[in-house]
Structures are given as C-alpha cells and as structure tokens.
Design a protein around this motif. Structure first.
Motif, mmCIF file in Angstrom:
data_model
loop_
_atom_site.group_PDB
_atom_site.id
_atom_site.type_symbol
_atom_site.label_atom_id
_atom_site.label_comp_id
_atom_site.label_asym_id
_atom_site.label_seq_id
_atom_site.Cartn_x
_atom_site.Cartn_y
_atom_site.Cartn_z
ATOM 1 N N VAL A 1 -6.919 5.002 -0.855
ATOM 2 C CA VAL A 1 -7.122 3.552 -0.930
ATOM 3 C C VAL A 1 -5.813 2.813 -0.667
ATOM 4 O O VAL A 1 -5.769 1.814 0.064
ATOM 5 C CB VAL A 1 -7.707 3.159 -2.302
ATOM 6 C CG1 VAL A 1 -7.708 1.638 -2.471
ATOM 7 C CG2 VAL A 1 -9.118 3.704 -2.463
ATOM 8 N N ALA A 2 -4.726 3.302 -1.266
ATOM 9 C CA ALA A 2 -3.436 2.626 -1.112
ATOM 10 C C ALA A 2 -2.989 2.591 0.346
ATOM 11 O O ALA A 2 -2.564 1.543 0.850
ATOM 12 C CB ALA A 2 -2.379 3.321 -1.970
ATOM 13 N N VAL A 3 -3.074 3.738 1.037
ATOM 14 C CA VAL A 3 -2.625 3.741 2.427
ATOM 15 C C VAL A 3 -3.602 2.983 3.319
ATOM 16 O O VAL A 3 -3.213 2.420 4.356
ATOM 17 C CB VAL A 3 -2.391 5.174 2.944
ATOM 18 C CG1 VAL A 3 -1.281 5.863 2.169
ATOM 19 C CG2 VAL A 3 -3.662 6.004 2.912
ATOM 20 N N ALA A 4 -4.889 2.925 2.934
ATOM 21 C CA ALA A 4 -5.849 2.123 3.686
ATOM 22 C C ALA A 4 -5.510 0.644 3.582
ATOM 23 O O ALA A 4 -5.602 -0.106 4.561
ATOM 24 C CB ALA A 4 -7.265 2.391 3.186
ATOM 25 N N VAL A 5 -5.120 0.182 2.386
ATOM 26 C CA VAL A 5 -4.697 -1.209 2.212
ATOM 27 C C VAL A 5 -3.489 -1.503 3.098
ATOM 28 O O VAL A 5 -3.409 -2.557 3.747
ATOM 29 C CB VAL A 5 -4.384 -1.492 0.726
ATOM 30 C CG1 VAL A 5 -3.652 -2.827 0.567
ATOM 31 C CG2 VAL A 5 -5.663 -1.491 -0.090
ATOM 32 N N SER A 6 -2.556 -0.569 3.143
ATOM 33 C CA SER A 6 -1.406 -0.736 4.026
ATOM 34 C C SER A 6 -1.856 -0.867 5.479
ATOM 35 O O SER A 6 -1.347 -1.714 6.225
ATOM 36 C CB SER A 6 -0.451 0.447 3.876
ATOM 37 O OG SER A 6 0.636 0.335 4.763
ATOM 38 N N GLY B 1 0.810 -1.217 0.000
ATOM 39 C CA GLY B 1 0.000 0.000 0.000
ATOM 40 C C GLY B 1 0.838 1.258 0.000
ATOM 41 O O GLY B 1 0.588 2.191 -0.777
ATOM 42 N N VAL B 2 1.862 1.300 0.859
ATOM 43 C CA VAL B 2 2.737 2.479 0.909
ATOM 44 C C VAL B 2 3.529 2.615 -0.378
ATOM 45 O O VAL B 2 3.715 3.719 -0.902
ATOM 46 C CB VAL B 2 3.665 2.394 2.130
ATOM 47 C CG1 VAL B 2 4.785 3.435 2.040
ATOM 48 C CG2 VAL B 2 2.873 2.600 3.417
ATOM 49 N N ALA B 3 3.998 1.486 -0.927
ATOM 50 C CA ALA B 3 4.778 1.537 -2.164
ATOM 51 C C ALA B 3 3.980 2.137 -3.315
ATOM 52 O O ALA B 3 4.522 2.848 -4.165
ATOM 53 C CB ALA B 3 5.253 0.131 -2.529
ATOM 54 N N LEU B 4 2.669 1.877 -3.333
ATOM 55 C CA LEU B 4 1.819 2.389 -4.410
ATOM 56 C C LEU B 4 1.332 3.812 -4.164
ATOM 57 O O LEU B 4 0.890 4.483 -5.107
ATOM 58 C CB LEU B 4 0.602 1.471 -4.592
ATOM 59 C CG LEU B 4 0.891 0.066 -5.145
ATOM 60 C CD1 LEU B 4 -0.379 -0.784 -5.093
ATOM 61 C CD2 LEU B 4 1.410 0.157 -6.575
ATOM 62 N N SER B 5 1.392 4.288 -2.926
ATOM 63 C CA SER B 5 0.762 5.573 -2.593
ATOM 64 C C SER B 5 1.370 6.743 -3.353
ATOM 65 O O SER B 5 0.683 7.737 -3.626
ATOM 66 C CB SER B 5 0.860 5.829 -1.085
ATOM 67 O OG SER B 5 2.212 5.999 -0.686
ATOM 68 N N GLY B 6 2.645 6.652 -3.703
ATOM 69 C CA GLY B 6 3.283 7.775 -4.390
ATOM 70 C C GLY B 6 3.112 7.778 -5.891
ATOM 71 O O GLY B 6 3.435 8.776 -6.538
ATOM 72 N N VAL B 7 2.606 6.675 -6.467
ATOM 73 C CA VAL B 7 2.518 6.588 -7.920
ATOM 74 C C VAL B 7 1.088 6.541 -8.440
ATOM 75 O O VAL B 7 0.868 6.681 -9.645
ATOM 76 C CB VAL B 7 3.290 5.351 -8.453
ATOM 77 C CG1 VAL B 7 4.778 5.503 -8.165
ATOM 78 C CG2 VAL B 7 2.761 4.058 -7.846
#
Length: 395
Positions: free
Chosen positions: A100-105, A85-91
């Motif tokens: 959504v990305a940080v929520a998944v994390s 989730g964190v890896a995707l949050s910036g892209v």
C-alpha cells in the motif's frame, strides 16, 4: 534555451530530481527487503509491481485531466505524496501495508509527470535540448536513489526509511516556486494551442516500443544489483554500484539524446538507441565478472538516449492531447514494465536470475521493429490562445 525559460526549466528540472528519487528508491530498497525481511524474489518484485501498477493506470487519467484543466498545484502535492509512500514503506509492519505504501508513492509520481511535462514543454519552446534538461532531472533522481537508500538503510536499517522523505519536502518547495515563477506564467500565457490530426496509429506503435524499453529497464532496476553481486562475488557495495551506473549513465544519455535529435532527427536517434540496447543488454546478462560494468553503462545510454524524445514525439503524434500523450509516454507505457517484474521474479525463483534476465535481450529488438516505418511528425499548426475555440472531439 532562452533566458526567458531558463528559470522555470531549472526549477522544474530540480523538482524532477526530487520526485524521481522515489521511482529509483523502490528498486534500490529491494535487496534490503530480501535481506531484512526474507522476501522471495517474487515477493520483492511484487513491491516493484505495486509501485508501478497504479501509476501506470492513473497517470494517463491525470494526463486527460490536465488537457482540460491546468493543475499546477498538483506538482508540490504529488512530490509530497510520492515521498511519503517510500518513507513509510520501511516501517509499516506487514507485506500488505508495504505494498500500500509504495502504491501511494506511485500515485503521487503519476500525478506529477503529465502536468510537469506540459509546463516544461511550454517553457522549453519546442527545444529538444531544453526538454532533455527536464528529463535529465528525473534521471539524476533515479541515479541518486541507490546511494541515498544505501546511506540511510544500510546504516539504520529499514526502520530509518522516514529519512527518505526529506527530498520530497525539497521537491515540493521547488515545484511551488516553479509554478509561481513569472517566467513560467509568461511561457504558459504565450503557449499556442496546437491543432491538427492526432496520429493514434503512430502513437500506439511508439507506446509499444516504450513498453519494451520499460520492461528491460524495470527488470534490470529490480535485479541488476542482486545479479551483479552474484556474478562478481561482491557484497552490497558491488550491487549498489551497478544500480548507480545504470541510473547515472542516463544523465549523459538524456542530454546527448536531445542534442543528437536536434542534429539528426528524433526517430533516427531513437531507432539507433534501441539497436544499441540489444548488444548492451546481452553484455550485462552474459559477460562474467567485473567486465559487466561497462555493459551496464552502455545499457544505460541505450535506454536513456531516447527518453526525452519519447515524450516530445508522443506529444507531436497527439498534438491536441499533450497531457494525455505525456501521461502515456511517461506513465502507462513506462510503468507497464513493472507488470513484468513479478513474472521475472517467479522465473528467477524457479530457475536462476540469469535465466530470468535472458528474455530482456530480445525486447529492444521488438521495440526497434515497432519503430520501423514511423515518420517524423510534422510541427503542429498553432493558433494563439485568443483564438481558442471550444474543445471539440477529434478522431
């Protein structure tokens, strides 16, 4: 810590480092979201909320499930999920997808902690110091997040965030080794099944105090970097240093908490830590210039000394539900601090960061008052697994 539990505690602690990097990474990314994407304080704090909200709700659910069915396979899977989730949050291309990305994390982190705390408590054999080592791993992960994010994002921008997924892979390998460890299996096999009466009244008061601690910690995690940059006139390095001090001080604080509790008792140490936090947070908010850094370190100690003690106290207040207790003390009560982040962000947008941080001085006072009158829980009465009876519902 006995030699029989040394290896699993070491593996679980190192895995905890890798997982909790992602709890600290979300706050460490906030200044970059503000600078690169022009997010307002409220929008940036909403990202912290997204990382906390689902985690705070879901983590006790995982705790209830692990009380019924051990789920060691959750540890490597949740490490990977938290990192992805964190890896995707910036892209990802929009604010909604970032949420959504940080929520998944946050969900991955939620799945990790109850089972990890159960495994660590079984391996620790009731030692506060050993549990302190496990909690230390999480604190080191928090502390490593700001320099890791700075090294990746400050050089490559938010588009380089997929590189932040590397610790998740390492953590998954370590967690897999921990659950396969012969010493860990032996410790779990020897673990007694606790009986006794669940003291929900004391547990809820402890949880309320943890919520107060959480709001202070999350609020400072989200904004101390920006605040110190304003107060000192420094650049990104000044803010990153403040966040690193806030997290790194927890390493010493957590170990000290376990040793002090073995000597003076858990509740006595926790109460004094909350009292110390009042003075320390006041210094962070009110003291000008570079002198703020010692108060950041003092705040870190006040907030982190009771961290591992919260977990074991919660488990002993609910001796029949250690997974539930871990899910609440590590999850719901801690993550609930994220609910206050948008409020602080909105107040900062309307007034100033200093005004928004002023209420954080009072919260340790409230937490200390909630701890008044609590008694150290008696050691749980245990029976060996061979005598285990069908689960019954307790009051």
């Amino acid at each position: 810590m006995s030699s029989s539990c040394n290896r699993p505690i070491t593996l679980l602690s190192l895995g905890h480092v890798c997982v909790d990097v992602y709890q600290g990474a979300v706050a460490a990314l906030v200044p970059y979201f503000v600078s690169e994407r022009a997010y307002t304080y409220a929008a940036a704090s909403g990202i912290v909320l997204a990382a906390s909200l689902l985690s705070s709700v879901v983590q006790p659910v995982f705790g209830v499930l692990t009380d019924r069915w051990p789920m060691p396979w959750l540890l490597p899977l949740s490490a990977l999920t938290g990192g992805a989730g964190v890896a995707l949050s910036g892209v990802v291309g929009s604010y909604a997808l970032t949420l959504v990305a940080v929520a998944v994390s946050g969900i991955g982190i939620a799945a990790y902690h109850p089972e990890a705390a159960r495994a660590a408590r079984a391996a620790a054999g009731g030692s506060n110091t050993a549990m302190g080592w496990f909690s230390l791993g999480g604190n080191i992960g928090f502390a490593l997040a700001p320099p890791l994010v700075a090294a990746v994002v400050a050089t490559g921008g938010l588009g380089a965030s997929p590189l932040l997924g590397v610790p998740a892979v390492v953590g998954a390998v370590l967690c897999g080794a921990a659950v396969r460890s012969p010493q860990r299996r032996s410790a779990v096999a020897r673990a007694a099944v606790a009986t006794g009466v669940d003291d929900w009244a004391s547990f809820l008061r402890l949880s309320g105090a943890i919520v107060c601690r959480s709001v202070v910690f999350v609020g400072l995690s989200a904004f101390v970097s920006l605040y110190v940059r304003q107060r000192t006139g420094g650049g990104e390095a000044a803010g990153t240093a403040a966040l690193f001090v806030l997290y790194a001080g927890g390493a010493l604080g957590t170990l000290a908490g376990g040793r002090l509790a073995d000597r003076y008792g858990r509740l006595a140490v926790v109460r004094r830590s909350y009292a110390l936090s009042v003075v320390a947070v006041a210094g962070v908010v009110l003291v000008p210039g570079p002198a703020v850094y010692p108060f950041v370190a003092l705040t870190s100690a006040g907030l982190y000394v009771p961290f591992a003690l919260h977990i074991t106290l919660g488990q002993d207040f609910l001796p029949r539900r250690p997974g539930t207790a871990s899910g609440v003390t590590l999850g719901l009560a801690v993550s609930a601090g994220g609910l206050a982040a948008p409020v602080l962000g909105s107040l900062a947008d309307a007034t100033s960061l200093r005004t928004a941080l002023l209420p954080l001085i009072a919260l340790p006072v409230v937490g200390r008052l909630l701890l008044c009158g609590l008694r150290e829980p008696a050691p749980a009465v245990e029976r060996p697994p061979a005598q285990r009876h069908p689960r019954t519902t307790s009051a």
